[in-house]
Scaffold this motif. Structure first.
Motif, PDB file in Angstrom:
ATOM      1  N   PHE A 201       0.864  -1.182   0.000  1.00 18.90           N
ATOM      2  CA  PHE A 201       0.000   0.000   0.000  1.00 18.90           C
ATOM      3  C   PHE A 201       0.896   1.226   0.000  1.00 18.90           C
ATOM      4  O   PHE A 201       1.795   1.356   0.836  1.00 18.90           O
ATOM      5  N   VAL A 202       0.679   2.125  -0.963  1.00 19.14           N
ATOM      6  CA  VAL A 202       1.545   3.297  -1.113  1.00 19.14           C
ATOM      7  C   VAL A 202       0.712   4.575  -1.079  1.00 19.14           C
ATOM      8  O   VAL A 202      -0.416   4.620  -1.579  1.00 19.14           O
ATOM      9  N   GLN A 203       1.284   5.604  -0.489  1.00 16.93           N
ATOM     10  CA  GLN A 203       0.628   6.915  -0.462  1.00 16.93           C
ATOM     11  C   GLN A 203       0.606   7.526  -1.852  1.00 16.93           C
ATOM     12  O   GLN A 203      -0.286   8.257  -2.222  1.00 16.93           O
ATOM     13  N   TYR A 204       1.618   7.261  -2.614  1.00 14.76           N
ATOM     14  CA  TYR A 204       1.844   7.671  -3.996  1.00 14.76           C
ATOM     15  C   TYR A 204       2.269   9.132  -4.114  1.00 14.76           C
ATOM     16  O   TYR A 204       3.276   9.417  -4.720  1.00 14.76           O
ATOM     17  N   ASP A 205       1.524  10.059  -3.548  1.00 13.07           N
ATOM     18  CA  ASP A 205       1.981  11.446  -3.504  1.00 13.07           C
ATOM     19  C   ASP A 205       2.613  11.659  -2.136  1.00 13.07           C
ATOM     20  O   ASP A 205       2.057  12.334  -1.264  1.00 13.07           O
ATOM     21  N   SER A 206       3.793  11.082  -1.926  1.00 10.37           N
ATOM     22  CA  SER A 206       4.340  10.948  -0.576  1.00 10.37           C
ATOM     23  C   SER A 206       5.205  12.146  -0.191  1.00 10.37           C
ATOM     24  O   SER A 206       5.360  13.098  -0.943  1.00 10.37           O
ATOM     25  N   GLY A 207       5.764  12.071   1.004  1.00  8.93           N
ATOM     26  CA  GLY A 207       6.577  13.166   1.518  1.00  8.93           C
ATOM     27  C   GLY A 207       5.777  14.202   2.263  1.00  8.93           C
ATOM     28  O   GLY A 207       6.280  15.296   2.553  1.00  8.93           O
ATOM     29  N   GLN A 208       4.539  13.891   2.626  1.00  2.00           N
ATOM     30  CA  GLN A 208       3.663  14.856   3.301  1.00  2.00           C
ATOM     31  C   GLN A 208       3.429  14.405   4.740  1.00  2.00           C
ATOM     32  O   GLN A 208       2.833  13.354   4.979  1.00  2.00           O
ATOM     33  N   PHE A 209       3.901  15.212   5.674  1.00  2.00           N
ATOM     34  CA  PHE A 209       3.789  14.873   7.085  1.00  2.00           C
ATOM     35  C   PHE A 209       3.783  16.158   7.908  1.00  2.00           C
ATOM     36  O   PHE A 209       4.205  17.224   7.444  1.00  2.00           O
ATOM     37  N   LEU A 210       3.303  16.062   9.142  1.00  2.41           N
ATOM     38  CA  LEU A 210       3.280  17.179  10.084  1.00  2.41           C
ATOM     39  C   LEU A 210       4.076  16.795  11.323  1.00  2.41           C
ATOM     40  O   LEU A 210       3.935  15.677  11.833  1.00  2.41           O
ATOM     41  N   MET A 239      10.935  13.637  -5.464  1.00  5.49           N
ATOM     42  CA  MET A 239      10.479  14.786  -6.254  1.00  5.49           C
ATOM     43  C   MET A 239      10.046  15.936  -5.361  1.00  5.49           C
ATOM     44  O   MET A 239      10.368  17.091  -5.607  1.00  5.49           O
ATOM     45  N   ARG A 240       9.329  15.613  -4.296  1.00  8.46           N
ATOM     46  CA  ARG A 240       8.829  16.663  -3.396  1.00  8.46           C
ATOM     47  C   ARG A 240       9.971  17.405  -2.718  1.00  8.46           C
ATOM     48  O   ARG A 240       9.847  18.578  -2.376  1.00  8.46           O
ATOM     49  N   ASP A 241      11.094  16.718  -2.529  1.00  8.01           N
ATOM     50  CA  ASP A 241      12.234  17.320  -1.855  1.00  8.01           C
ATOM     51  C   ASP A 241      12.732  18.579  -2.555  1.00  8.01           C
ATOM     52  O   ASP A 241      13.388  19.419  -1.948  1.00  8.01           O
ATOM     53  N   TYR A 243      10.905  21.138  -3.593  1.00 10.17           N
ATOM     54  CA  TYR A 243      10.225  22.348  -3.129  1.00 10.17           C
ATOM     55  C   TYR A 243       9.714  22.238  -1.698  1.00 10.17           C
ATOM     56  O   TYR A 243       9.350  23.249  -1.098  1.00 10.17           O
ATOM     57  N   GLU A 244       9.699  21.048  -1.133  1.00  3.27           N
ATOM     58  CA  GLU A 244       9.389  20.849   0.284  1.00  3.27           C
ATOM     59  C   GLU A 244      10.441  19.885   0.837  1.00  3.27           C
ATOM     60  O   GLU A 244      10.222  18.674   0.856  1.00  3.27           O
ATOM     61  N   PRO A 245      11.595  20.395   1.251  1.00  7.08           N
ATOM     62  CA  PRO A 245      12.682  19.519   1.703  1.00  7.08           C
ATOM     63  C   PRO A 245      12.222  18.531   2.767  1.00  7.08           C
ATOM     64  O   PRO A 245      11.400  18.848   3.637  1.00  7.08           O
ATOM     65  N   LEU A 246      12.783  17.327   2.699  1.00 13.06           N
ATOM     66  CA  LEU A 246      12.387  16.255   3.612  1.00 13.06           C
ATOM     67  C   LEU A 246      13.057  16.382   4.972  1.00 13.06           C
ATOM     68  O   LEU A 246      12.592  15.790   5.944  1.00 13.06           O
ATOM     69  N   GLY A 247      14.182  17.115   5.041  1.00 10.60           N
ATOM     70  CA  GLY A 247      14.865  17.300   6.319  1.00 10.60           C
ATOM     71  C   GLY A 247      16.212  16.615   6.399  1.00 10.60           C
ATOM     72  O   GLY A 247      16.966  16.832   7.354  1.00 10.60           O
ATOM     73  N   GLU A 248      16.528  15.778   5.432  1.00 10.95           N
ATOM     74  CA  GLU A 248      17.807  15.080   5.385  1.00 10.95           C
ATOM     75  C   GLU A 248      18.110  14.773   3.929  1.00 10.95           C
ATOM     76  O   GLU A 248      17.194  14.725   3.092  1.00 10.95           O
ATOM     77  N   ARG A 249      19.377  14.594   3.601  1.00  7.22           N
ATOM     78  CA  ARG A 249      19.728  14.231   2.227  1.00  7.22           C
ATOM     79  C   ARG A 249      18.948  13.000   1.799  1.00  7.22           C
ATOM     80  O   ARG A 249      18.843  12.023   2.554  1.00  7.22           O
ATOM     81  N   PHE A 250      18.422  13.051   0.576  1.00  6.29           N
ATOM     82  CA  PHE A 250      17.619  11.921   0.123  1.00  6.29           C
ATOM     83  C   PHE A 250      18.437  10.636   0.114  1.00  6.29           C
ATOM     84  O   PHE A 250      17.922   9.565   0.446  1.00  6.29           O
TER      85      PHE A 250
END
Length: 458
Positions: A201-210, A239-241, A243-250
């Protein structure tokens, strides 16, 4: 006499219905309701019930035909299933039928990792997100299949789950030839990694968290979730990284994902899914730019379109081992209608609007006017260059510029893999020129900053 704004009246009615629904659902009283200045309808509410204040978020129907899974209830059901299985997602309170909207917990926190207290906290947040994503990928699939989520089987079906979900939407709404989209879709179908046979099961548009105080409180936005290849989530987070950095090098998060799951993650497959996710996103919004509909968030869709097309080209170049080249181009900033466009921009600025939401609408118009100014100056020049290059590749002349995309799309559909590199170089020149022209505008800024992070340490 001042005429009432019908859109304002409609919005008021919608909010009245939502307020009544929430009060009936919770047994409390809505004490505040704020429309968020987003491109899709959303509200934050506070509900008082006795001595308790319940913070809620309402996610409305985005409208238009731009989603492969248009049933908003589907997302509510997915969030409920994920929460029941221990994945950090917002609690679902209920689903409103008229207007369609999900009433959910308003989770504390922010997405912007620059607001973390330290680099250490930022890296910790990124790893918490990856750990939650990996846990989601380990969930049993039966509950989702029973809920009606399609269960793919076999390498082609699993790998291409996203493409096959989005392509009917694209085909249904298509009004103009889309040679780049068809080229990318054909390349994806010819290059499926056959060893990827385990679905998740995948979010698909991932990288979104609070997150808040160093803790990831929730993953959010499961509108496009499905069952497919789990590496698709790594690709879309990559891809999201941009314009919305993930917080660590991919590359470090890629390594950590493998550590958490205990399974290898083939970098070539992540590159493949980067192409795939960029392609389906381009398919999703292609018709909204080619044939805009009243009420669409036009500035947002133009921004998505140019940025996503550039990602498609860059991801294909990466997967095919071809260096990005930026063609020379003489830039002219003022066209024949410059004076009229200056008047239009000034007229928009003179409009008196009240409230953050209406101000966001005025900013959207200003962005389109700015973009139009660059098009007025350079569109014909871009068309001439495109025509020259297509004529050279196809070996034929065109008297009508309107025939070019149709002829190029027809060629793409029948061309063999020996044309992959020439076609990619053609599309590369087209999109890189457009970024040269529009990249300094507010709408083109996202496209100008495309830079896919390395998958493995260099």
């Amino acid at each position: 006499m001042q005429t009432a704004d019908p859109s304002a009246s409609a919005n008021t009615l919608i909010e009245q219905k939502l307020r009544r629904f929430v009060e009936h659902l919770t047994g409390g009283t809505v004490t505040s309701m704020q429309r968020l200045p987003r491109w899709r309808p959303a509200w934050n509410l506070d509900v008082e019930k006795g001595a308790e204040t319940i913070p809620l978020h309402i996610r409305g129907d985005r409208g238009g035909d731009v989603s492969p899974f248009p049933e908003l209830r589907r997302e509510a059901d997915i969030l409920r299933l994920l929460g029941e299985q221990g994945i950090p997602v917002p609690r679902i309170y209920g689903f409103c039928e008229d207007p369609q909207a999900i009433v959910m917990q308003r989770v504390a926190g922010v997405r912007d990792v620059s607001m973390a207290a330290s680099d250490e906290e930022r890296r910790s947040v990124a790893r918490q997100y990856v750990k939650a994503m990996a846990a989601m990928h380990q969930l049993p699939l039966e509950p989702f299949a029973k809920q009606g989520i399609r269960l793919p089987r076999g390498a082609d079906d699993i790998t291409l789950a996203g493409l096959e979900a989005y392509y009917p939407l694209y085909a249904r709404n298509k009004t103009q030839p889309q040679p780049l989209a068809e080229f990318a879709a054909g390349w994806l179908r010819r290059n499926v990694p056959r060893h990827r046979t385990k679905a998740a099961f995948v979010q698909y548009d991932s990288g979104q968290f609070l997150f808040e105080n160093g803790k990831v409180n929730s993953l959010y936005d499961f509108e496009f979730a499905m069952i497919g290849d789990p590496l698709a989530d790594l690709a879309s987070a990559r891809m999201r990284d941009n314009y919305e950095p993930l917080g660590e090098r991919f590359s470090e998060l890629y390594r950590y994902y493998q550590e958490v799951t205990g399974e290898p993650a083939d970098p070539a497959v992540v590159r493949y899914h980067t192409v795939l996710f960029a392609t389906v996103s381009t398919l999703q919004f292609s018709a909204t730019v080619a044939t805009p509909q009243p009420g669409d968030p036009h500035d947002t869709y133009i921004e998505f379109d140019i940025a996503l097309r550039r990602v498609v080209v860059h991801a294909l170049a990466e997967a095919m081992g071809i260096a990005i080249e930026t063609p020379a181009l003489d830039i002219v900033t003022h066209g024949p209608n410059a004076a009229l466009l200056a008047m239009l921009a000034d007229a928009v600025e003179q409009l008196e609007v009240h409230g953050e939401f209406q101000q966001s609408k005025r900013r959207a118009v200003s962005k389109i006017v700015e973009y139009l100014g660059r098009a007025d100056a350079m569109a014909l020049r871009l068309q001439r260059l495109d025509q020259q290059e297509v004529e050279t590749l196809l070996g034929r002349r065109f008297d009508d510029n309107g025939q070019i995309d149709a002829a190029l799309e027809a060629f793409v559909k029948q061309a063999g893999p020996e044309y992959d590199e020439p076609l990619l170089r053609l599309f590369m020149a087209q999109i890189e020129r457009r970024v040269r022209v529009f990249g300094s505008t507010a709408i083109g800024a996202s496209a100008s900053h495309i830079n896919l992070p390395p998958i493995e340490p260099r």
